[in-house]
Write a protein that holds these residues in place. Sequence first.
Motif, short mmCIF file in Angstrom:
data_model
loop_
_atom_site.label_atom_id
_atom_site.label_comp_id
_atom_site.label_asym_id
_atom_site.label_seq_id
_atom_site.Cartn_x
_atom_site.Cartn_y
_atom_site.Cartn_z
N VAL A 65 -24.15 -2.32 30.18
CA VAL A 65 -23.13 -3.32 30.50
C VAL A 65 -21.74 -2.68 30.49
O VAL A 65 -20.91 -2.96 31.37
CB VAL A 65 -23.18 -4.50 29.51
N SER A 104 -21.26 -0.81 33.61
CA SER A 104 -21.03 -1.72 34.75
C SER A 104 -19.56 -2.10 34.85
O SER A 104 -19.02 -2.24 35.96
CB SER A 104 -21.89 -2.98 34.62
N PHE A 113 -24.64 -5.44 35.15
CA PHE A 113 -24.11 -6.32 34.11
C PHE A 113 -25.13 -7.40 33.77
O PHE A 113 -25.40 -7.68 32.59
CB PHE A 113 -22.80 -6.95 34.59
#
Length: 209
Positions: A88, A91, A131
């Motif tokens: 994440v 991302s 994500f």
Amino acid sequence: MTKSYLSNFYKFTGILGGILFFLFGVIFAYSHGTTPQNRMLPIFGLDQAVVLTAIAFLFYICLGITLISLNKYVLKNEKIDRFSHKIVLVSIVFLLVSLIMQNVLVDPHTEWNTPIAIIGWLLQNLSWFLFTVGMVILGIKLYRNGSFRLISLLTILLGLLAALTILGDLMIYRFSNGSITWDLIQAIKYLPFSIIWILLVIHISRLKN
């Protein structure tokens, strides 16, 4: 006292980020909607591309800070694999790179269909996919671990809503008839992500560390 200030900082940036995300959606719908000439109108007295880029940059940074707070107050207390959290974070970095490629390296008004801009757009969509995958996996791991059930559900929802927001853009481009109704849909679809983001940071800020 320092911990309190830091917690309030994470909470403030998360709430600010959620508001900016929805504001971005409203401005984008206004400037790219039913009236083509709106794309040349200034926003807050500035070129709209500059405004949209600045807002996007700020809410990406805020989102990154929220992820840091998630790691600090939740993940550090849980014995789970943090690889999904790293995905994440990556991302977010990719989203910032894609933003630069689409709005800084090229003129978004006249060069939006150049190879660099298109690659930036593809990277943006890939980033939101990463994500989504990272947040959903992270939320599931938290939920299965038995702690922070509400935070884990909000984490999963935030990931899913990110994907739905991007898919919503693609569907609107495909089916919109150019009416004001579609402009409203374009703006409102950013709202659920904003709300869940704000709820997530509020619940994280209530944890005692």
